[in-house]
Design a protein around this motif. Structure first.
Motif, PDB file in Angstrom:
ATOM      1  N   THR A 194     -45.683  68.510 -68.391  1.00  0.00           N
ATOM      2  CA  THR A 194     -45.835  68.148 -69.803  1.00  0.00           C
ATOM      3  C   THR A 194     -45.028  66.886 -70.124  1.00  0.00           C
ATOM      4  O   THR A 194     -44.763  66.598 -71.283  1.00  0.00           O
ATOM      5  CB  THR A 194     -45.381  69.295 -70.724  1.00  0.00           C
ATOM      6  N   GLY A 195     -44.637  66.153 -69.091  1.00  0.00           N
ATOM      7  CA  GLY A 195     -43.813  64.960 -69.277  1.00  0.00           C
ATOM      8  C   GLY A 195     -44.633  63.741 -69.645  1.00  0.00           C
ATOM      9  O   GLY A 195     -45.797  63.827 -70.053  1.00  0.00           O
ATOM     10  N   THR A 196     -44.023  62.576 -69.468  1.00  0.00           N
ATOM     11  CA  THR A 196     -44.683  61.315 -69.774  1.00  0.00           C
ATOM     12  C   THR A 196     -45.743  60.997 -68.729  1.00  0.00           C
ATOM     13  O   THR A 196     -45.832  61.658 -67.682  1.00  0.00           O
ATOM     14  CB  THR A 196     -43.658  60.169 -69.806  1.00  0.00           C
ATOM     15  N   ARG A 197     -46.534  59.992 -69.012  1.00  0.00           N
ATOM     16  CA  ARG A 197     -47.570  59.588 -68.044  1.00  0.00           C
ATOM     17  C   ARG A 197     -46.937  59.169 -66.720  1.00  0.00           C
ATOM     18  O   ARG A 197     -47.480  59.452 -65.651  1.00  0.00           O
ATOM     19  CB  ARG A 197     -48.399  58.441 -68.624  1.00  0.00           C
ATOM     20  N   ASP A 198     -45.774  58.502 -66.780  1.00  0.00           N
ATOM     21  CA  ASP A 198     -45.093  58.119 -65.547  1.00  0.00           C
ATOM     22  C   ASP A 198     -44.654  59.347 -64.761  1.00  0.00           C
ATOM     23  O   ASP A 198     -44.720  59.365 -63.523  1.00  0.00           O
ATOM     24  CB  ASP A 198     -43.878  57.252 -65.863  1.00  0.00           C
ATOM     25  N   ASP A 199     -44.203  60.386 -65.459  1.00  0.00           N
ATOM     26  CA  ASP A 199     -43.816  61.626 -64.783  1.00  0.00           C
ATOM     27  C   ASP A 199     -45.023  62.292 -64.134  1.00  0.00           C
ATOM     28  O   ASP A 199     -44.947  62.787 -63.007  1.00  0.00           O
ATOM     29  CB  ASP A 199     -43.168  62.603 -65.777  1.00  0.00           C
ATOM     30  N   LEU A 200     -46.149  62.314 -64.858  1.00  0.00           N
ATOM     31  CA  LEU A 200     -47.369  62.919 -64.321  1.00  0.00           C
ATOM     32  C   LEU A 200     -47.853  62.153 -63.091  1.00  0.00           C
ATOM     33  O   LEU A 200     -48.293  62.756 -62.101  1.00  0.00           O
ATOM     34  CB  LEU A 200     -48.460  62.935 -65.389  1.00  0.00           C
ATOM     35  N   ALA A 201     -47.762  60.825 -63.146  1.00  0.00           N
ATOM     36  CA  ALA A 201     -48.146  60.012 -61.987  1.00  0.00           C
ATOM     37  C   ALA A 201     -47.232  60.306 -60.803  1.00  0.00           C
ATOM     38  O   ALA A 201     -47.685  60.360 -59.649  1.00  0.00           O
ATOM     39  CB  ALA A 201     -48.090  58.529 -62.343  1.00  0.00           C
ATOM     40  N   ALA A 202     -45.938  60.521 -61.077  1.00  0.00           N
ATOM     41  CA  ALA A 202     -44.993  60.844 -60.005  1.00  0.00           C
ATOM     42  C   ALA A 202     -45.302  62.210 -59.400  1.00  0.00           C
ATOM     43  O   ALA A 202     -45.152  62.402 -58.184  1.00  0.00           O
ATOM     44  CB  ALA A 202     -43.566  60.814 -60.552  1.00  0.00           C
ATOM     45  N   VAL A 203     -45.718  63.154 -60.232  1.00  0.00           N
ATOM     46  CA  VAL A 203     -46.125  64.467 -59.721  1.00  0.00           C
ATOM     47  C   VAL A 203     -47.285  64.303 -58.748  1.00  0.00           C
ATOM     48  O   VAL A 203     -47.292  64.876 -57.647  1.00  0.00           O
ATOM     49  CB  VAL A 203     -46.522  65.400 -60.886  1.00  0.00           C
ATOM     50  N   TRP A 204     -48.268  63.523 -59.128  1.00  0.00           N
ATOM     51  CA  TRP A 204     -49.426  63.298 -58.250  1.00  0.00           C
ATOM     52  C   TRP A 204     -49.015  62.531 -56.996  1.00  0.00           C
ATOM     53  O   TRP A 204     -49.516  62.807 -55.901  1.00  0.00           O
ATOM     54  CB  TRP A 204     -50.520  62.542 -59.007  1.00  0.00           C
ATOM     55  N   ARG A 205     -48.105  61.574 -57.142  1.00  0.00           N
ATOM     56  CA  ARG A 205     -47.664  60.796 -55.970  1.00  0.00           C
ATOM     57  C   ARG A 205     -46.990  61.716 -54.943  1.00  0.00           C
ATOM     58  O   ARG A 205     -47.279  61.645 -53.742  1.00  0.00           O
ATOM     59  CB  ARG A 205     -46.705  59.692 -56.421  1.00  0.00           C
ATOM     60  N   GLY A 206     -46.101  62.586 -55.420  1.00  0.00           N
ATOM     61  CA  GLY A 206     -45.444  63.510 -54.513  1.00  0.00           C
ATOM     62  C   GLY A 206     -46.426  64.465 -53.852  1.00  0.00           C
ATOM     63  O   GLY A 206     -46.334  64.736 -52.646  1.00  0.00           O
ATOM     64  N   ALA A 207     -47.389  64.972 -54.632  1.00  0.00           N
ATOM     65  CA  ALA A 207     -48.381  65.913 -54.086  1.00  0.00           C
ATOM     66  C   ALA A 207     -49.250  65.231 -53.033  1.00  0.00           C
ATOM     67  O   ALA A 207     -49.544  65.810 -51.982  1.00  0.00           O
ATOM     68  CB  ALA A 207     -49.240  66.474 -55.212  1.00  0.00           C
ATOM     69  N   PHE A 208     -49.673  63.991 -53.302  1.00  0.00           N
ATOM     70  CA  PHE A 208     -50.537  63.301 -52.335  1.00  0.00           C
ATOM     71  C   PHE A 208     -49.766  62.964 -51.067  1.00  0.00           C
ATOM     72  O   PHE A 208     -50.284  63.114 -49.955  1.00  0.00           O
ATOM     73  CB  PHE A 208     -51.125  62.026 -52.946  1.00  0.00           C
ATOM     74  N   LEU A 209     -48.526  62.506 -51.205  1.00  0.00           N
ATOM     75  CA  LEU A 209     -47.726  62.225 -50.019  1.00  0.00           C
ATOM     76  C   LEU A 209     -47.558  63.471 -49.160  1.00  0.00           C
ATOM     77  O   LEU A 209     -47.557  63.408 -47.931  1.00  0.00           O
ATOM     78  CB  LEU A 209     -46.351  61.687 -50.432  1.00  0.00           C
ATOM     79  N   ALA A 210     -47.448  64.610 -49.822  1.00  0.00           N
ATOM     80  CA  ALA A 210     -47.229  65.857 -49.100  1.00  0.00           C
ATOM     81  C   ALA A 210     -48.500  66.378 -48.448  1.00  0.00           C
ATOM     82  O   ALA A 210     -48.477  66.823 -47.289  1.00  0.00           O
ATOM     83  CB  ALA A 210     -46.669  66.915 -50.042  1.00  0.00           C
ATOM     84  N   ALA A 211     -49.612  66.356 -49.165  1.00  0.00           N
ATOM     85  CA  ALA A 211     -50.796  67.077 -48.685  1.00  0.00           C
ATOM     86  C   ALA A 211     -52.102  66.455 -49.139  1.00  0.00           C
ATOM     87  O   ALA A 211     -53.093  67.154 -49.335  1.00  0.00           O
ATOM     88  CB  ALA A 211     -50.736  68.531 -49.158  1.00  0.00           C
ATOM     89  N   GLY A 212     -52.137  65.137 -49.302  1.00  0.00           N
ATOM     90  CA  GLY A 212     -53.335  64.483 -49.816  1.00  0.00           C
ATOM     91  C   GLY A 212     -54.174  63.829 -48.732  1.00  0.00           C
ATOM     92  O   GLY A 212     -53.675  63.472 -47.665  1.00  0.00           O
ATOM     93  N   THR A 213     -55.466  63.681 -49.010  1.00  0.00           N
ATOM     94  CA  THR A 213     -56.379  62.949 -48.135  1.00  0.00           C
ATOM     95  C   THR A 213     -57.355  62.157 -48.994  1.00  0.00           C
ATOM     96  O   THR A 213     -57.667  62.548 -50.116  1.00  0.00           O
ATOM     97  CB  THR A 213     -57.199  63.890 -47.213  1.00  0.00           C
ATOM     98  N   LEU A 214     -57.841  61.053 -48.443  1.00  0.00           N
ATOM     99  CA  LEU A 214     -58.857  60.233 -49.112  1.00  0.00           C
ATOM    100  C   LEU A 214     -59.930  59.916 -48.090  1.00  0.00           C
ATOM    101  O   LEU A 214     -59.635  59.409 -47.001  1.00  0.00           O
ATOM    102  CB  LEU A 214     -58.238  58.941 -49.646  1.00  0.00           C
ATOM    103  N   THR A 215     -61.192  60.211 -48.433  1.00  0.00           N
ATOM    104  CA  THR A 215     -62.302  59.934 -47.528  1.00  0.00           C
ATOM    105  C   THR A 215     -63.012  58.649 -47.935  1.00  0.00           C
ATOM    106  O   THR A 215     -62.836  58.146 -49.052  1.00  0.00           O
ATOM    107  CB  THR A 215     -63.314  61.094 -47.528  1.00  0.00           C
ATOM    108  N   ASP A 216     -63.830  58.142 -47.028  1.00  0.00           N
ATOM    109  CA  ASP A 216     -64.564  56.901 -47.281  1.00  0.00           C
ATOM    110  C   ASP A 216     -65.515  57.055 -48.462  1.00  0.00           C
ATOM    111  O   ASP A 216     -66.014  58.156 -48.723  1.00  0.00           O
ATOM    112  CB  ASP A 216     -65.382  56.512 -46.052  1.00  0.00           C
ATOM    113  N   PRO A 217     -65.786  55.965 -49.183  1.00  0.00           N
ATOM    114  CA  PRO A 217     -66.785  56.020 -50.258  1.00  0.00           C
ATOM    115  C   PRO A 217     -68.140  56.442 -49.720  1.00  0.00           C
ATOM    116  O   PRO A 217     -68.498  56.140 -48.596  1.00  0.00           O
ATOM    117  CB  PRO A 217     -66.817  54.579 -50.786  1.00  0.00           C
ATOM    118  N   GLY A 218     -68.887  57.159 -50.533  1.00  0.00           N
ATOM    119  CA  GLY A 218     -70.202  57.644 -50.148  1.00  0.00           C
ATOM    120  C   GLY A 218     -70.531  58.899 -50.920  1.00  0.00           C
ATOM    121  O   GLY A 218     -69.833  59.285 -51.855  1.00  0.00           O
ATOM    122  N   ARG A 219     -71.588  59.582 -50.508  1.00  0.00           N
ATOM    123  CA  ARG A 219     -72.026  60.783 -51.227  1.00  0.00           C
ATOM    124  C   ARG A 219     -70.965  61.870 -51.203  1.00  0.00           C
ATOM    125  O   ARG A 219     -70.849  62.650 -52.139  1.00  0.00           O
ATOM    126  CB  ARG A 219     -73.328  61.314 -50.619  1.00  0.00           C
TER     127      ARG A 219
END
Length: 326
Positions: free
Chosen positions: A120-145
């Motif tokens: 429930t923090g600021t937008r910067d805090d929310l972005a940091a939450v996502w940054r930590g989560a992605f560093l820990a367990a995130g993946t990004l696949t190639d563009p496409g269907r």
């Protein structure tokens, strides 16, 4: 995955100077990469990460923010995992650190999601939450269907907390459970770029968008090469006819349109060239292709019955001349 590695490398260079944002990132990283353990009757925190550089960065942040010195370890590769993993472990002072980060509540109970003050923090805090989560367990696949940005989550509560953080940043994300594994998924191209930008991976976002545009152009060229003009015209005519019938159906039924049929009709009109399967992915919650088709059929049948009762033209009358209304 090269794209994932590139994103994580860029995110590791992001250093938000605000203590609250750094706390949000470290807490999220610990939550999504491991959690609390009991070792010899004492609470310890362990985080298992996919690179030594990230493990050392996490350890340094814990020292800077909390004055606690973690242990670093290496987990050898196995038959099910080709790459080694790196462990950041806090034994001495683990319970105190768990309380300070909010992973343990005042009654010594583990927090299954994320501390409320972070989501429930600021937008910067929310972005940091996502940054930590992605560093820990995130993946990004190639563009496409099947393009997707995903984060594997330790619990359904953690997944919902991450979805809530995305929604507060006006980014569409959904929680999924597949084979008892919880994930948060971002699928829309614009939403994927928005997440990357918010987390601080601006270069990765630009590269991903450039690759997406090139592939869309190539796909368009391939479609023209692989399908003759007659087939393309028939597909376009069928789409026009289907949308015309749906528009007429909504006009005939008006406020009497059942909510689930109204949603199906609006999906058809909002994504005029999409397949039924693609429409199902756009629905919230997602629907199967057969479910979407069934709802649209019931919408048209209900409208045609209403038109017959009132002596009005039915949905077929809305189809432009020469178009295939099937």
């Amino acid at each position: 995955m090269p794209l994932t590695a590139d994103v994580k490398a860029e995110l590791m260079s992001v250093r938000d100077p605000r203590p609250q944002a750094r706390v949000a990132e470290v807490t999220s990283l610990l939550r999504f990469s491991g959690g609390l353990h009991s070792i010899a009757g004492r609470i310890a925190i362990e985080a298992e990460l996919d690179s030594e550089t990230l493990a050392r960065r996490a350890a340094r942040d814990i020292i800077d923010l909390y004055g606690v010195r973690p242990e670093l370890g290496r987990v050898q590769a196995s038959s099910s995992r080709q790459e080694p993993r790196y462990v950041v472990r806090v034994r001495d002072g683990g319970e105190t650190l768990a309380r300070q980060t909010g992973l343990l509540d005042q009654r010594r109970r583990p927090v299954r999601g994320l501390p409320n003050r972070l989501t429930t923090g600021t937008r910067d805090d929310l972005a940091a939450v996502w940054r930590g989560a992605f560093l820990a367990a995130g993946t990004l696949t190639d563009p496409g269907r099947s393009a997707a940005l995903e984060v594997t989550c330790p619990s359904s509560e953690a997944a919902m907390a991450l979805v809530g953080a995305a929604h507060r940043m006006d980014i569409a994300a959904k929680a999924r459970e597949v084979r008892s594994v919880h994930r948060v998924v971002v699928r829309e191209g614009d939403a994927i770029r928005a997440v990357l930008d918010a987390m601080g991976a601006a270069q990765a976002a630009a590269d991903w968008e450039s690759l997406r545009q090139r592939r869309e152009v190539r796909a368009g060229v391939n479609r023209l090469v692989n399908f003759d003009d007659a087939n393309l015209r028939r597909s376009a005519q069928a789409a026009v006819a289907a949308c015309a019938r749906v528009e007429r159906a909504l006009e005939l039924l008006g406020d009497d349109t059942p909510d689930h049929l109204l949603e199906a009709g609006r999906l058809r009109l909002a994504h005029r060239e999409a397949s039924l399967d693609e429409l199902g992915h756009h629905a919230d919650p997602p629907l199967t292709k057969d479910a979407v088709a069934g709802r649209i059929r019931r919408l048209l049948a209900m409208a045609d019955k209403r038109a017959e009762e009132r002596g009005l033209p039915g949905t077929e009358a809305a189809v432009p001349p020469g178009m295939d209304g099937a």
